[in-house]
Scaffold this motif. Structure first.
Motif, mmCIF file in Angstrom:
data_model
loop_
_atom_site.group_PDB
_atom_site.id
_atom_site.type_symbol
_atom_site.label_atom_id
_atom_site.label_comp_id
_atom_site.label_asym_id
_atom_site.label_seq_id
_atom_site.Cartn_x
_atom_site.Cartn_y
_atom_site.Cartn_z
ATOM 1 N N SER A 125 0.777 -1.353 -0.069
ATOM 2 C CA SER A 125 -0.140 0.100 -0.045
ATOM 3 C C SER A 125 0.764 1.169 -0.105
ATOM 4 O O SER A 125 0.337 2.309 -0.277
ATOM 5 C CB SER A 125 -1.028 -0.013 1.151
ATOM 6 O OG SER A 125 -0.109 0.033 2.365
ATOM 7 N N HIS A 126 2.324 1.086 0.131
ATOM 8 C CA HIS A 126 3.099 2.380 0.363
ATOM 9 C C HIS A 126 3.879 2.449 -0.929
ATOM 10 O O HIS A 126 4.712 3.350 -1.154
ATOM 11 C CB HIS A 126 3.855 2.281 1.531
ATOM 12 C CG HIS A 126 3.001 2.411 2.798
ATOM 13 N ND1 HIS A 126 2.563 3.653 3.156
ATOM 14 C CD2 HIS A 126 2.876 1.400 3.670
ATOM 15 C CE1 HIS A 126 2.191 3.221 4.286
ATOM 16 N NE2 HIS A 126 2.153 2.190 4.837
ATOM 17 N N LEU A 127 3.692 1.489 -2.030
ATOM 18 C CA LEU A 127 4.816 1.534 -3.183
ATOM 19 C C LEU A 127 4.221 2.948 -3.858
ATOM 20 O O LEU A 127 3.224 3.309 -3.932
ATOM 21 C CB LEU A 127 4.301 0.267 -3.970
ATOM 22 C CG LEU A 127 4.764 -0.945 -3.674
ATOM 23 C CD1 LEU A 127 4.245 -2.273 -4.493
ATOM 24 C CD2 LEU A 127 6.341 -0.977 -3.502
ATOM 25 N N PRO A 128 5.234 3.457 -4.484
ATOM 26 C CA PRO A 128 6.561 2.928 -4.852
ATOM 27 C C PRO A 128 7.624 3.047 -3.704
ATOM 28 O O PRO A 128 8.793 2.720 -3.738
ATOM 29 C CB PRO A 128 7.069 3.833 -6.034
ATOM 30 C CG PRO A 128 6.430 5.153 -5.818
ATOM 31 C CD PRO A 128 5.297 4.751 -5.078
ATOM 32 N N ASP A 129 7.337 3.742 -2.551
ATOM 33 C CA ASP A 129 8.161 3.770 -1.362
ATOM 34 C C ASP A 129 8.513 2.306 -0.793
ATOM 35 O O ASP A 129 7.522 1.328 -0.855
ATOM 36 C CB ASP A 129 7.468 4.532 -0.091
ATOM 37 C CG ASP A 129 7.380 6.181 -0.818
ATOM 38 O OD1 ASP A 129 7.634 6.504 -1.832
ATOM 39 O OD2 ASP A 129 6.847 6.842 0.165
ATOM 40 N N LYS A 150 4.345 8.558 2.484
ATOM 41 C CA LYS A 150 3.319 7.936 3.458
ATOM 42 C C LYS A 150 4.105 6.887 4.218
ATOM 43 O O LYS A 150 3.620 6.744 5.395
ATOM 44 C CB LYS A 150 1.852 7.263 2.864
ATOM 45 C CG LYS A 150 1.218 8.372 1.947
ATOM 46 C CD LYS A 150 0.678 9.355 3.027
ATOM 47 C CE LYS A 150 -0.042 10.610 2.151
ATOM 48 N NZ LYS A 150 -0.435 11.659 3.076
ATOM 49 N N LEU A 151 4.934 6.142 3.631
ATOM 50 C CA LEU A 151 5.663 5.070 4.424
ATOM 51 C C LEU A 151 6.373 5.783 5.271
ATOM 52 O O LEU A 151 6.681 5.211 6.585
ATOM 53 C CB LEU A 151 6.470 4.373 3.349
ATOM 54 C CG LEU A 151 7.307 3.157 4.143
ATOM 55 C CD1 LEU A 151 6.483 2.162 4.631
ATOM 56 C CD2 LEU A 151 8.144 2.664 3.032
ATOM 57 N N ALA A 152 7.190 6.843 4.983
ATOM 58 C CA ALA A 152 8.144 7.408 5.895
ATOM 59 C C ALA A 152 7.144 8.082 7.261
ATOM 60 O O ALA A 152 7.399 7.762 8.543
ATOM 61 C CB ALA A 152 8.988 8.766 5.460
ATOM 62 N N GLU A 153 5.916 8.486 6.800
ATOM 63 C CA GLU A 153 4.804 8.968 8.100
ATOM 64 C C GLU A 153 4.509 7.776 8.750
ATOM 65 O O GLU A 153 4.434 8.068 9.995
ATOM 66 C CB GLU A 153 3.757 9.621 7.179
ATOM 67 C CG GLU A 153 2.853 10.375 8.202
ATOM 68 C CD GLU A 153 1.459 10.903 7.297
ATOM 69 O OE1 GLU A 153 0.474 10.841 7.953
ATOM 70 O OE2 GLU A 153 1.718 11.563 6.462
ATOM 71 N N ALA A 154 4.169 6.768 8.249
ATOM 72 C CA ALA A 154 3.895 5.437 9.173
ATOM 73 C C ALA A 154 4.917 5.040 9.799
ATOM 74 O O ALA A 154 4.635 4.622 11.021
ATOM 75 C CB ALA A 154 3.271 4.412 8.059
ATOM 76 N N LEU A 155 6.218 4.913 9.588
ATOM 77 C CA LEU A 155 7.281 4.616 10.210
ATOM 78 C C LEU A 155 7.486 5.701 11.310
ATOM 79 O O LEU A 155 7.692 5.096 12.591
ATOM 80 C CB LEU A 155 8.571 4.492 9.559
ATOM 81 C CG LEU A 155 8.811 3.397 8.672
ATOM 82 C CD1 LEU A 155 9.858 3.507 7.262
ATOM 83 C CD2 LEU A 155 9.025 2.012 9.329
#
Length: 186
Positions: A125-129, A150-155
């Motif tokens: 769900s975070h691709l391309p990250d 959004k991946l960085a935010e989730a992390l």
């Protein structure tokens, strides 16, 4: 006396006017702790120094205490030697040479973090990250940059692993710290 080069990575300093640590004062603190060849890189809390070979956790704790005494606030510090920094850079699972520095980041951890701690993330769900775990490090590939990820935010929102300090650097800083800690010919 044999010395070894280290990098000190300060977490969360000089961000949006909070926890201001002027680099000249950081150099003075490190010199006052008996370290040599003290240099800083950027204003984001990166220092390089030489010292007798020692325990990285002890070196970090000494600097944390000196910062607390001098500035009146606590700062988490990770200390890593050249061999570790180079190994992390060499083990990068992403094509670093073909990416911009803002697209690739390394989050350094004070202790190993198990993959199970990050299992809550739905990678698709975070691709391309993308991210990959390494040796006390997490590699984060964000093609549109960290601020849009959004991946960085989730992390960042993830519950921290108890007792583990984490601090992030972009790939330009990762490679510069490898260069600055490289052993110098005698």
């Amino acid at each position: 006396m044999t010395t070894k080069a280290y990098a000190a990575l300060l977490r969360g300093v000089n961000v949006s006017g909070h926890k201001k640590v002027p680099m000249a004062e950081l150099r003075t603190l490190l010199t006052g702790l008996g370290h040599g060849d003290v240099r800083t890189y950027l204003q984001s809390g990166n220092a390089v120094f030489t010292s007798a070979p020692g325990d990285e956790k002890v070196l970090a704790a000494q600097l944390e205490q000196a910062i607390e005494r001098h500035f009146g606030f606590g700062v988490d510090v990770l200390v890593r030697d050249h061999a570790y920094l180079k190994a992390v850079a060499d083990a990068c699972p992403f094509p670093a040479a073909s990416l911009e520095g803002r697209q690739l980041h390394v989050m350094y951890f004070s202790e190993p973090v198990a993959a199970s701690h990050l299992a809550f993330l739905d990678a698709a769900s975070h691709l391309p990250d993308e991210f990959r775990l390494g040796d006390r490090a997490l590699y984060l590939y964000v093609p549109d940059g960290l601020g849009r990820s959004k991946l960085a935010e989730a992390l960042m929102k993830a519950a921290p692993v108890k007792g583990v300090v984490a601090t992030s650097r972009n790939w330009n800083t990762v490679t510069k710290l490898v260069e600055l800690t490289r052993p110098q010919p005698s």
